[in-house]
Scaffold this active site. Structure first.
Site, PDB file in Angstrom:
ATOM      1  N   ASP A   8       0.171   4.354  16.336  1.00 34.57           N
ATOM      2  CA  ASP A   8       0.549   3.957  14.987  1.00 34.57           C
ATOM      3  C   ASP A   8       1.583   4.982  14.495  1.00 34.57           C
ATOM      4  OD1 ASP A   8       0.411   2.999  12.267  1.00 34.57           O
ATOM      5  OD2 ASP A   8      -0.899   4.709  11.851  1.00 34.57           O
ATOM      6  N   ASP A  10       2.818   5.414  10.599  1.00 35.01           N
ATOM      7  CA  ASP A  10       2.529   5.980   9.272  1.00 35.01           C
ATOM      8  C   ASP A  10       1.151   6.626   9.233  1.00 35.01           C
ATOM      9  OD1 ASP A  10       4.936   5.197   7.817  1.00 35.01           O
ATOM     10  OD2 ASP A  10       4.255   3.149   8.189  1.00 35.01           O
ATOM     11  N   GLU A  17       3.335   8.494   3.955  1.00 33.98           N
ATOM     12  CA  GLU A  17       3.058   7.569   2.837  1.00 33.98           C
ATOM     13  C   GLU A  17       3.601   8.058   1.496  1.00 33.98           C
ATOM     14  OE1 GLU A  17       2.691   4.507   2.935  1.00 33.98           O
ATOM     15  OE2 GLU A  17       1.606   4.224   4.806  1.00 33.98           O
ATOM     16  N   GLY A  51       4.815  -3.482   3.207  1.00 33.50           N
ATOM     17  CA  GLY A  51       5.403  -3.238   1.891  1.00 33.50           C
ATOM     18  C   GLY A  51       5.572  -4.488   1.043  1.00 33.50           C
ATOM     19  N   GLU A  53       3.920  -7.328   1.350  1.00 34.42           N
ATOM     20  CA  GLU A  53       2.575  -7.815   1.048  1.00 34.42           C
ATOM     21  C   GLU A  53       1.940  -6.975  -0.067  1.00 34.42           C
ATOM     22  OE1 GLU A  53       3.911  -7.146   3.985  1.00 34.42           O
ATOM     23  OE2 GLU A  53       3.670  -8.942   5.219  1.00 34.42           O
ATOM     24  N   HIS A  75      12.296  -5.054  -1.172  1.00 38.86           N
ATOM     25  CA  HIS A  75      11.834  -4.384   0.046  1.00 38.86           C
ATOM     26  C   HIS A  75      13.001  -3.913   0.902  1.00 38.86           C
ATOM     27  CE1 HIS A  75       9.839  -3.966   4.028  1.00 38.86           C
ATOM     28  NE2 HIS A  75       9.023  -3.284   3.270  1.00 38.86           N
ATOM     29  N   ALA A  77      15.866  -2.925  -0.276  1.00 38.10           N
ATOM     30  CA  ALA A  77      16.368  -1.728  -0.968  1.00 38.10           C
ATOM     31  C   ALA A  77      15.422  -0.548  -0.740  1.00 38.10           C
ATOM     32  CB  ALA A  77      16.512  -2.015  -2.460  1.00 38.10           C
ATOM     33  N   THR A 116       2.850  -1.251  11.371  1.00 36.34           N
ATOM     34  CA  THR A 116       3.077  -2.260  10.346  1.00 36.34           C
ATOM     35  C   THR A 116       4.436  -2.079   9.688  1.00 36.34           C
ATOM     36  OG1 THR A 116       0.732  -2.395   9.898  1.00 36.34           O
ATOM     37  CG2 THR A 116       2.162  -3.079   8.134  1.00 36.34           C
TER      38      THR A 116
HETATM   39  C1  XBP Z   1       1.538   1.431   7.213  1.00 33.55           C
HETATM   40  C2  XBP Z   1       1.851   0.518   6.111  1.00 33.55           C
HETATM   41  C3  XBP Z   1       3.222   0.241   5.744  1.00 33.55           C
HETATM   42  C4  XBP Z   1       4.005   1.261   4.979  1.00 33.55           C
HETATM   43  C5  XBP Z   1       5.229   0.581   4.399  1.00 33.55           C
HETATM   44  O1  XBP Z   1       0.369   0.968   7.898  1.00 33.55           O
HETATM   45  O2  XBP Z   1       0.981  -0.095   5.557  1.00 33.55           O
HETATM   46  O3  XBP Z   1       3.146  -0.859   4.896  1.00 33.55           O
HETATM   47  O4  XBP Z   1       3.199   1.773   3.936  1.00 33.55           O
HETATM   48  O5  XBP Z   1       6.032   0.001   5.364  1.00 33.55           O
HETATM   49  P1  XBP Z   1       0.016   1.406   9.396  1.00 33.55           P
HETATM   50  P2  XBP Z   1       7.010  -1.238   5.024  1.00 33.55           P
HETATM   51  O6  XBP Z   1       0.172   2.898   9.485  1.00 33.55           O
HETATM   52  O7  XBP Z   1      -1.425   0.994   9.567  1.00 33.55           O
HETATM   53  O8  XBP Z   1       0.918   0.670  10.360  1.00 33.55           O
HETATM   54  O9  XBP Z   1       7.392  -1.122   3.578  1.00 33.55           O
HETATM   55  O10 XBP Z   1       8.183  -1.071   5.947  1.00 33.55           O
HETATM   56  O11 XBP Z   1       6.241  -2.526   5.261  1.00 33.55           O
HETATM   57 MG    MG Z   2      -1.260   4.381   9.799  1.00 33.97          MG
END
Ligand code: XBP
Ligand code: MG
Length: 226
Positions: A8, A10, A17, A51, A53, A75, A77, A116
């Site tokens: 993963d 993030d 985050e 993001g 969602e 999103h 931007a 994600t």
């Molecule tokens: C990470 C997320 C992502 C980021 C935002 O989840 O939930 O939505 O916060 O990314 P994980 P985007 O680590 O479980 O993959 O805005 O590009 O969607």
């Molecule tokens: Mg994660």
């Protein structure tokens, strides 16, 4: 035998985050939208992965906000802002990550990503933190909108396994959240769970391995890891 590691991004590779939150808030302000997500709001909002969602869920919660097309534009931007923040080097890798990846490469393990977030965000992070294009480090990258259902659905891990042409039993997944843990396990993977800033304190009792971080000392009891 273990053949590949699937990461993963993030919270697992890097503590990102707060940069996502900053990019969302700056984008809302720049577009004249009176939304602002505090740390406390965001902890709850993170339970919705993705993001777009997450913004749509916020719109449902407060009962007003942009259309789906408006959210898609916001999103885009937000991604541009996030990429710029990450490119400036603002997201540090989690402890042990760089070393684990180096040891895995030396041991001939294959490397993949199941995330994600948006592919451009991963590219910016890997370039800034490893100094190489992401494709030079990760053979397979399964990201964001490339699958029908985001985590906790198994889709993104199944896509990574498909790209590797490996069964889940020959891989290990690395995650920091309950949604990620559920996603990887639903794809049949065993999971090494390292909590991140926003997920510390969550219930990870189903994780195959729960480690404080990815340093060699903290992962020493996972016999297959180099
Ligand atoms: C990470 C997320 C992502 C980021 C935002 O989840 O939930 O939505 O916060 O990314 P994980 P985007 O680590 O479980 O993959 O805005 O590009 O969607
Ligand atoms: Mg994660």
């Amino acid at each position: 035998a273990l053949k590949a590691l699937i990461f993963d991004v993030d919270g697992t590779l890097a503590e990102t985050e707060e940069l996502h939150r900053q990019a969302f808030n700056e984008t809302f302000a720049a577009h004249g939208l009176d939304w602002h997500w505090s740390v406390e709001d965001y902890r709850d909002l993170l339970r919705t992965t993705g993001g777009k969602e997450r913004m749509a869920r916020h719109r449902e919660t407060i009962g007003a906000g942009p259309s789906d097309a408006g959210i898609a534009a916001l999103h885009k931007a937000k991604t541009a802002r996030y990429v710029a923040l990450v490119a400036s080097g603002a997201a540090p890798l989690q402890p042990g990550v760089a070393d684990l990846i180096a040891r895995a490469q030396a041991a001939g393990l294959r490397l993949a990503i199941a995330t994600t977030t948006t592919r451009a965000n991963v590219a910016a992070l890997i370039r800034a933190s490893f100094g190489h294009p992401m494709e030079e480090i990760f053979e397979v990258i399964a990201a964001g909108d490339e699958v029908a259902k985001k985590k906790p659905a198994p889709d993104v891990y199944l896509r990574a396994l498909d790209g590797l042409s490996l069964p889940p039993g020959e891989c290990l997944a690395f995650e920091d959240s309950r949604a990620g843990l559920a996603s990887a396990q639903a794809a049949g993977l065993r999971v090494v769970l390292t909590p991140s800033a926003y997920t510390a304190g969550d219930d990870f009792c189903t994780a195959d391995f729960l480690c404080a971080d990815l340093t060699a000392a903290a992962t020493a009891r996972i016999p297959e890891l180099p």
